[in-house]
Design an enzyme around this catalytic site. Structure first.
Site, mmCIF file in Angstrom:
data_model
loop_
_atom_site.group_PDB
_atom_site.id
_atom_site.type_symbol
_atom_site.label_atom_id
_atom_site.label_comp_id
_atom_site.label_asym_id
_atom_site.label_seq_id
_atom_site.Cartn_x
_atom_site.Cartn_y
_atom_site.Cartn_z
ATOM 1 N N TYR A 1 0.821 -1.210 0.000
ATOM 2 C CA TYR A 1 0.000 0.000 0.000
ATOM 3 C C TYR A 1 0.859 1.266 0.000
ATOM 4 C CZ TYR A 1 -3.005 3.775 1.542
ATOM 5 O OH TYR A 1 -3.653 4.981 1.615
ATOM 6 N N TYR B 1 -17.161 29.996 47.036
ATOM 7 C CA TYR B 1 -16.414 28.896 46.413
ATOM 8 C C TYR B 1 -15.302 29.383 45.482
ATOM 9 C CZ TYR B 1 -20.099 25.601 47.915
ATOM 10 O OH TYR B 1 -20.976 24.837 48.635
ATOM 11 N N HIS C 1 -3.866 16.445 -2.436
ATOM 12 C CA HIS C 1 -4.231 16.505 -1.024
ATOM 13 C C HIS C 1 -3.996 17.887 -0.404
ATOM 14 C CE1 HIS C 1 -4.611 12.279 -1.581
ATOM 15 N NE2 HIS C 1 -4.613 11.949 -0.295
ATOM 16 N N PHE D 1 -1.965 6.403 12.244
ATOM 17 C CA PHE D 1 -2.305 7.776 11.858
ATOM 18 C C PHE D 1 -3.586 8.268 12.521
ATOM 19 C CE2 PHE D 1 -3.791 4.723 8.637
ATOM 20 C CZ PHE D 1 -5.153 4.808 8.883
ATOM 21 N N ASN E 1 0.982 11.268 6.092
ATOM 22 C CA ASN E 1 0.144 10.311 6.811
ATOM 23 C C ASN E 1 0.575 10.257 8.274
ATOM 24 O OD1 ASN E 1 -1.880 8.460 7.064
ATOM 25 N ND2 ASN E 1 -1.169 7.127 5.424
ATOM 26 N N GLU F 1 -12.370 4.864 4.802
ATOM 27 C CA GLU F 1 -11.921 5.520 6.039
ATOM 28 C C GLU F 1 -13.179 5.982 6.779
ATOM 29 O OE1 GLU F 1 -9.203 8.385 4.410
ATOM 30 O OE2 GLU F 1 -7.955 6.806 3.563
ATOM 31 N N ARG G 1 -12.576 30.088 48.004
ATOM 32 C CA ARG G 1 -12.250 28.992 48.919
ATOM 33 C C ARG G 1 -11.822 27.726 48.174
ATOM 34 N NH1 ARG G 1 -16.850 26.243 52.193
ATOM 35 N NH2 ARG G 1 -17.938 28.105 51.444
#
Length: 512
Positions: free
Chosen positions: A52, A277, A82, A326, A194, A411, A280
């Site tokens: 791959y 609060y 990309h 990834f 990646n 994916e 404190r």
């Protein structure tokens, strides 16, 4: 000089690179691992094995085989297709962090890139050539594909960079530094993009900023304690040791040191039996946020030294595995946790601001105004704090609970970790401005009380802050004060300031 091994990078070392311009080099052992990994890739291409991303397409195209003569074109196509990030660029320091983290990950020797690819990353880092990387477009699984593609473009002499205070074409900056663009070869484009380095780089910068802010909240809260004449017994060590949380006890201990010689804080029953609060419970609330910060630090330092691309190459190429390192889920959770922890600092700070300005809750001039009625004083600063706190509540919604399928359902589960890290950064900026408002109000309150009665440390803090933030003697455009105070909190070397101004108190305490 910071030496990268792929295994040992710490947040403290990263700070030196990101903020103090430390130079970076790779260890000799890491180069050996990189060379062996590259030899394995070249063997795979030569033998035409089906692996791959080396001899196949990507994502849903993983079943499409690529001829050996097309592997370089495959990488070129990958980066260009990309590189489709959108929106404003990441801050320059985040881009710098991406270069650092990507080089460190590749030095582990599981990614199959040539040594020259890592050398170029280090050259960019040391020459302060930082890729312009759009913030939006990553799903946080299959890595930070879009952001890291913009980083990879710069190695190829394309895209844009930040260089010496300007934004310019990458090739122009590379030429000025004598850096030769690369032609990416088999596996190299995929190895560069990646990974989780966008979300982790943003997360690293977030943590560094958050850690400083968390410490500053304690000093600002100490000023507020004096301004409201808070009760010091709430910070007694026995109270916090009895519960057992280390971080809670540490917050209380630091505040005790900051207010140790104050004549403004009170004892139980002197003015009131107990405080609200927001005063404190400072150690309990701040301490819980410190627990989250410790968790975030641990996860970041693991991820900073992680192999996060795909496939990974083991045993000199005898074992090449397509896995899922990834996937950004660990950092997605960490960033969502950071968002909540930091938002809480603003939540409790805004309540302290209300106690400083509300005449029904204190004996100070209404809204700390020099002329109540004619002048509004800090009235609208509290509005701004409330608005920022409410905005944080929206941003703190966890990004990691969302997922959306991509690449034709190949994916089909993603982390949204990069969105989480970006939102965490926005929250941190909002928190700093809320703290700036509390600081402005607390300075005014202690001034009314008598700064000569302040603790040694808080008086030093007051004196330094007053160099930027003048007393409220007349209504003015307070936006400028808020931004000036926030900028100062960001820029000040807080560690040095504390060391300079608390070491005397340690000596005094030891003599008592």
């Amino acid at each position: 000089m910071i030496e990268l091994t792929g295994q040992t990078l710490t947040i403290e070392e990263a700070k030196e690179v990101l903020y103090n311009d430390a130079l970076v080099k790779a260890s000799a052992e890491s180069w050996s691992n990189v060379e062996k990994s590259r030899e394995a890739v070249e063997k795979i291409v030569k033998q035409k094995k089906v692996i791959y991303g080396i001899t196949t397409g990507f994502g849903k195209f993983s079943d499409v085989l690529i001829d050996a003569e097309d592997v370089e074109q495959l990488q070129w196509n990958l980066i260009h297709s990309h590189a489709c990030g959108v929106g404003e660029p990441f801050p320059e320091v985040v881009s710098r962090a991406m270069l650092l983290l990507r080089a460190n990950a590749l030095l582990k020797g599981f990614s199959g890139v040539r040594p020259v690819v890592i050398e170029r990353l280090l050259e960019l880092l040391n020459a302060h050539i930082h890729p312009v990387i759009p913030q939006q477009g990553s799903l946080g699984a299959s890595g930070d594909l879009a952001p890291l593609s913009h980083l990879a473009l710069v190695l190829m002499g394309e895209g844009e960079v930040f260089y010496k205070g300007e934004q310019m074409k990458a090739l122009t900056a590379l030429s000025k530094e004598g850096i030769v663009p690369l032609t990416l070869q088999a596996k190299e484009g995929l190895a560069l993009i990646n990974g989780t380095q966008a979300m982790t780089a943003m997360g690293l910068v977030n943590y560094i900023e958050a850690e400083q802010l968390a410490l500053q909240t304690e000093a600002i809260a100490s000023l507020t304690l004096e301004g409201l004449r808070g009760i010091k017994e709430a910070f007694d060590a026995d109270v916090h040791l009895s519960r057992g949380y280390r971080q809670q006890s540490e917050v209380a201990e630091r505040i005790r040191r900051m207010i140790s010689d104050s004549q403004l804080v009170t004892t139980q029953g002197e003015l009131r039996v107990q405080d609200a609060y927001s005063l404190r419970c400072i150690p309990q609330v701040h301490g819980a946020s410190w627990q989250a910060l410790d968790y975030v630090k641990e996860k970041l330092e693991i991820e900073m030294n992680a192999a996060t691309d795909n496939p990974l190459i083991f045993d000199n190429g005898e074992k090449v595995i397509s896995g899922g390192n990834f996937h950004g889920q660990p950092i997605a959770f960490a960033m969502d946790f950071l968002k909540i922890a930091m938002a809480e600092y603003a939540n409790i700070s805004e309540r302290r601001i209300e106690r400083l300005v509300n005449p029904q809750l204190n004996d100070l001039p209404p809204f700390l105004s020099p002329e109540p009625g004619l002048q509004s004083g800090a009235m609208i600063m509290q509005y701004v704090a409330a608005a920022l706190v409410s905005e944080n509540k929206t941003l703190a919604h966890p990004a990691s609970v969302d997922s959306i399928p991509s690449s034709a359902n190949q994916e089909d589960h993603v982390s949204m970790g990069t969105i989480g890290s970006r939102h965490a950064h926005q929250i941190i900026q909002n928190v700093r401005r809320v703290l700036a408002i509390e600081l402005i109000c607390a300075l005014q309150a202690v001034e009314y009380r008598g700064k000569e009665r302040m603790a040694s440390f808080t008086n030093a803090f007051y004196t330094e802050a007053r160099k930027l933030i003048p007393s409220i003697t007349q209504d003015r455009v307070f936006s400028k004060d808020i931004e000036a105070a926030a900028s100062w909190l960001y820029q000040i070397d807080w560690k040095s300031f504390v060391e300079k101004n608390l070491h005397v108190r340690k000596e005094k305490i030891s003599k008592q």
